[in-house]
Design a protein around this motif. Structure first.
Motif, PDB file in Angstrom:
ATOM      1  N   ALA A   1      16.133  -9.736  26.825  1.00 27.05           N
ATOM      2  CA  ALA A   1      16.159 -10.598  28.047  1.00 27.05           C
ATOM      3  C   ALA A   1      17.642 -10.534  28.921  1.00 27.05           C
ATOM      4  CB  ALA A   1      15.654 -12.036  27.677  1.00 27.05           C
ATOM      5  N   ALA A   2      18.696 -10.329  28.038  1.00 23.14           N
ATOM      6  CA  ALA A   2      19.906 -10.449  28.192  1.00 23.14           C
ATOM      7  C   ALA A   2      20.556  -9.004  28.765  1.00 23.14           C
ATOM      8  CB  ALA A   2      20.840 -11.029  27.345  1.00 23.14           C
ATOM      9  N   GLY A   3      19.847  -7.979  28.412  1.00 21.69           N
ATOM     10  CA  GLY A   3      20.139  -6.485  28.662  1.00 21.69           C
ATOM     11  C   GLY A   3      21.325  -6.164  27.789  1.00 21.69           C
ATOM     12  N   GLY A   4      21.489  -6.734  26.588  1.00 18.47           N
ATOM     13  CA  GLY A   4      22.691  -6.655  25.764  1.00 18.47           C
ATOM     14  C   GLY A   4      23.012  -7.917  24.914  1.00 18.47           C
ATOM     15  N   PHE A   5      24.186  -8.084  24.454  1.00 16.02           N
ATOM     16  CA  PHE A   5      24.486  -9.237  23.767  1.00 16.02           C
ATOM     17  C   PHE A   5      24.435 -10.589  24.486  1.00 16.02           C
ATOM     18  CE2 PHE A   5      28.072 -12.001  22.154  1.00 16.02           C
ATOM     19  CZ  PHE A   5      27.512 -12.564  20.685  1.00 16.02           C
ATOM     20  N   PRO A   6      23.628 -11.361  24.060  1.00  9.92           N
ATOM     21  CA  PRO A   6      23.536 -12.582  24.845  1.00  9.92           C
ATOM     22  C   PRO A   6      24.360 -13.543  24.690  1.00  9.92           C
ATOM     23  CG  PRO A   6      22.233 -12.822  22.751  1.00  9.92           C
ATOM     24  CD  PRO A   6      22.846 -11.536  22.800  1.00  9.92           C
TER      25      PRO A   6
ATOM     26  N   ALA B   1      15.765 -19.105  28.114  1.00  5.80           N
ATOM     27  CA  ALA B   1      17.020 -19.344  27.612  1.00  5.80           C
ATOM     28  C   ALA B   1      17.933 -18.701  28.551  1.00  5.80           C
ATOM     29  CB  ALA B   1      17.349 -19.460  26.376  1.00  5.80           C
ATOM     30  N   VAL B   2      17.608 -17.217  28.656  1.00  8.24           N
ATOM     31  CA  VAL B   2      18.359 -16.316  29.418  1.00  8.24           C
ATOM     32  C   VAL B   2      18.441 -16.271  30.733  1.00  8.24           C
ATOM     33  CG1 VAL B   2      19.250 -13.809  29.726  1.00  8.24           C
ATOM     34  CG2 VAL B   2      18.743 -14.787  27.105  1.00  8.24           C
ATOM     35  N   GLN B   3      17.034 -16.279  31.288  1.00 11.46           N
ATOM     36  CA  GLN B   3      16.718 -16.015  32.642  1.00 11.46           C
ATOM     37  C   GLN B   3      16.251 -17.119  33.492  1.00 11.46           C
ATOM     38  OE1 GLN B   3      13.844 -12.596  32.822  1.00 11.46           O
ATOM     39  NE2 GLN B   3      15.139 -11.270  31.438  1.00 11.46           N
ATOM     40  N   ASP B   4      15.916 -18.199  32.639  1.00 11.81           N
ATOM     41  CA  ASP B   4      15.779 -19.431  33.128  1.00 11.81           C
ATOM     42  C   ASP B   4      14.059 -19.404  33.751  1.00 11.81           C
ATOM     43  OD1 ASP B   4      15.634 -22.156  33.516  1.00 11.81           O
ATOM     44  OD2 ASP B   4      16.606 -22.169  35.782  1.00 11.81           O
TER      45      ASP B   4
END
Length: 286
Positions: free
Chosen positions: A37-42, A158-161
């Motif tokens: 979701a974050a494309g890497g470390f969140p 949580a990451v992208q709403d």
């Protein structure tokens, strides 16, 4: 205070503190979804929220499950000594422990966003319903699969709403994995479950149980593999899937004889399958 001091080891036993396998089975796909979701470390905040929340909610789920199953557990060789079943911890105490853990987990969710908070209520509802599905549903492992996979849409929230279609596809793939390993778990208790009338996937699949488990593993790996291909995740992800597939092949060797020991060992080692996929995701997103 002295009573609490005496009961504390029993509470730890109630929430399976000494058996973290269940929490790890929840954790790896949740963290993999967080990275995707974050494309890497969140970020450390979300990493802490989802790691702690996973352990807390799994522990709360164990307390609720033991209360719901206390009458059945008395007749199953593996579960007769559980604190609620043996009478060492009362159902009210167990529910209180579960409620406290769930509230602490909810406090963590409150540090994210409104979308994640709203989805957490759905996750809680599935967790509470699951223990009772064994009484009427021939495949309760599917309900457990949803409960054990709900960290995936919550991670995206949580990451992208938002919870995009990608999150539900990952959940579907993970659902196949959960049914596979929990069927292995159910194969351990099949004789006892048949005697007391509990419904499980191991009983539903019958003599096709081993084939069904392997087919579910393949569906899991193919689904997550196709998603990785679509997301253009690099070769480290493919290596992670290959490592997971190699373990699945080994699990076939463990369960094909349908022995209690072999099936239980396969179940207990399943978290390494999820870990391999998670490491592949992290390496590919680095």
């Amino acid at each position: 205070m002295s009573t609490l001091h005496l009961k504390f080891p029993l509470y730890l036993q109630l929430i399976r503190w000494d058996k973290p396998v269940g929490s790890l089975l929840l954790l790896w796909p949740t963290l993999a979804a967080l990275w995707i979701a974050a494309g890497g470390f969140p970020g450390w905040h979300l990493l802490a929220v989802f790691t702690l929340g996973t352990f807390l909610m799994r522990s709360a789920g164990c307390a609720v499950n033991d209360v719901a199953d206390r009458e059945f557990d008395r007749h199953v060789k593996r579960t007769t000594d559980r604190p609620v079943t043996s009478g060492a911890v009362s159902p009210r105490e167990a529910l209180a422990v579960g409620a406290v853990l769930a509230l602490v987990s909810f406090a963590l969710v409150l540090t994210t966003n409104r979308t994640t908070v709203l989805w957490s209520f759905v996750a809680l509802a599935v967790t509470l319903v699951y223990p009772y599905t064994k009484r009427f549903f021939s495949m309760p492992q599917a309900v457990l699969g949803v409960a054990f996979s709900f960290g995936i849409p919550m991670a995206f929230a949580a990451v992208q709403d938002q919870v995009p279609a990608l999150a539900w596809l990952l959940l579907l793939g993970n659902l196949f994995w959960v049914i596979a390993y929990d069927t292995e778990y159910a194969m351990v208790d099949r004789d006892d479950d048949l005697r007391i009338g509990i419904r499980t996937s191991a009983i539903t699949f019958g003599r096709h149980d081993v084939v069904a488990v392997m087919a579910l593993y393949v569906a899991y790996l193919l689904t997550w593999g196709a998603i990785g291909w679509h997301l253009q995740l690099r070769w480290p992800y493919a290596l992670g899937l290959l490592a997971a597939a190699a373990q699945v092949a080994w699990h076939y060797q463990l369960i094909r004889g349908r022995t209690r020991e072999g099936c239980f060992r396969a179940f207990r080692l399943n978290h390494w399958v999820g870990f391999a996929v998670f490491v592949g995701v992290v390496a590919a997103c680095a």
